[in-house]
Design a protein around this motif. Structure first.
Motif, PDB file in Angstrom:
ATOM      1  N   THR A 226      24.264  54.672  11.658  1.00  0.00           N
ATOM      2  CA  THR A 226      23.993  54.998  13.066  1.00  0.00           C
ATOM      3  C   THR A 226      22.548  55.490  13.223  1.00  0.00           C
TER       4      THR A 226
ATOM      5  N   ALA B  85      22.918  53.616  20.993  1.00  0.00           N
ATOM      6  CA  ALA B  85      23.810  52.494  20.713  1.00  0.00           C
ATOM      7  C   ALA B  85      23.376  51.752  19.463  1.00  0.00           C
ATOM      8  N   GLY B  86      24.327  51.039  18.879  1.00  0.00           N
ATOM      9  CA  GLY B  86      24.024  50.102  17.807  1.00  0.00           C
ATOM     10  C   GLY B  86      23.854  50.766  16.458  1.00  0.00           C
TER      11      GLY B  86
ATOM     12  N   GLU C 293      20.232  46.819  15.660  1.00  0.00           N
ATOM     13  CA  GLU C 293      19.098  47.320  16.449  1.00  0.00           C
ATOM     14  C   GLU C 293      17.768  47.156  15.730  1.00  0.00           C
TER      15      GLU C 293
END
Ligand code: ADE
Length: 231
Positions: free
Chosen positions: A53, A59-60, A116
């Motif tokens: 993370t 996000a992503g 990402e």
């Protein structure tokens, strides 16, 4: 031999389309070489985790620096002279000039991101340069890597034959290329421009230059804002 090493989570995507047509034939003849290194093989734990993370939240997922570094270090010797490119929409736009200089070198090492992206620290620590193929976002760097490698390989001696000598190609002279025609002489009521059938090579060359300039002004004014580089 010109050599591409691609670090990817999807090694099956290579050579992919580069195994066909002119690039594929040249690959078969040993004009160039491609190696896809599977980043997953350097993943951590039972699940071979390659991402985590993002620090700071959001996000992503982000590809881990240690995993990407392990893959690079196991695949590419420390003194390897090839430029290291990280395909990313944040990168410097790829140009025909850059392609030409990459084609003249020993090859490329290409890192493909997913999710990402890749932890910034491995990009810096291993000297990757970010390269973009255009202002749109792909789902990963693999297609961008294929684009970059294709553009380089077609310029290698013996890949394209006469066609690649093309100083007339789009971008090679700073302009878009003039339009092409072939038989039949008439197609659905449309004729081939008469000058092209005249046999007057001076006139044909002048027409092509004028068309190239017209198309470039129309479609890519950014390329001619200070006048064409070379006409
Ligand atoms: N990865 C995702 N989008 C990309 C782009 N436009 N260029 C290079 N790599 C990418």
């Amino acid at each position: 031999m010109w050599r591409a090493t691609v670090l990817t989570l999807f090694p099956e995507m290579f050579p992919g389309p580069l195994g066909l047509s002119l690039a594929g034939e040249a690959l078969g003849r040993g004009v160039w070489e491609i190696e896809a290194a599977d980043i997953r093989r350097h993943g951590l734990g039972r699940h071979r985790a390659v991402d985590d993370t993002p620090a700071g939240g959001g996000a992503g997922m982000v590809m881990r620096a240690d995993v990407v570094a392990a893959c690079l270090d196991a695949t590419v010797p420390a003194g390897d002279p090839r430029p290291r490119l990280y395909m990313s929409p944040r990168g410097a736009p790829l140009t025909q000039g850059r392609v030409r200089s990459l084609g003249h070198g020993a090859g490329v090492v290409v890192l493909c991101g997913r999710y990402e992206g890749v932890d910034e620290r491995v990009v810096a620590a291993r000297g990757f340069e970010e390269v973009s193929i255009g202002d749109y976002v792909l789902s990963g760097g693999e297609l961008a890597a294929l684009v970059l490698i294709d553009a380089c390989v077609r310029l290698l001696p013996g890949v394209m034959g006469a066609a690649a000598s093309g100083l007339e190609e789009s971008f090679e002279n700073g302009l878009l290329e003039y339009p092409h025609y072939t038989r039949p002489r008439q197609f659905e009521g449309r004729d081939i421009p008469a000058v092209l059938l005249s046999g007057d090579h001076g006139k044909i060359a002048a027409w092509r230059r004028a068309e190239a300039l017209r198309l470039t002004r129309e479609r890519r004014p950014d390329l001619v804002k200070d006048g064409p580089a070379l006409v």
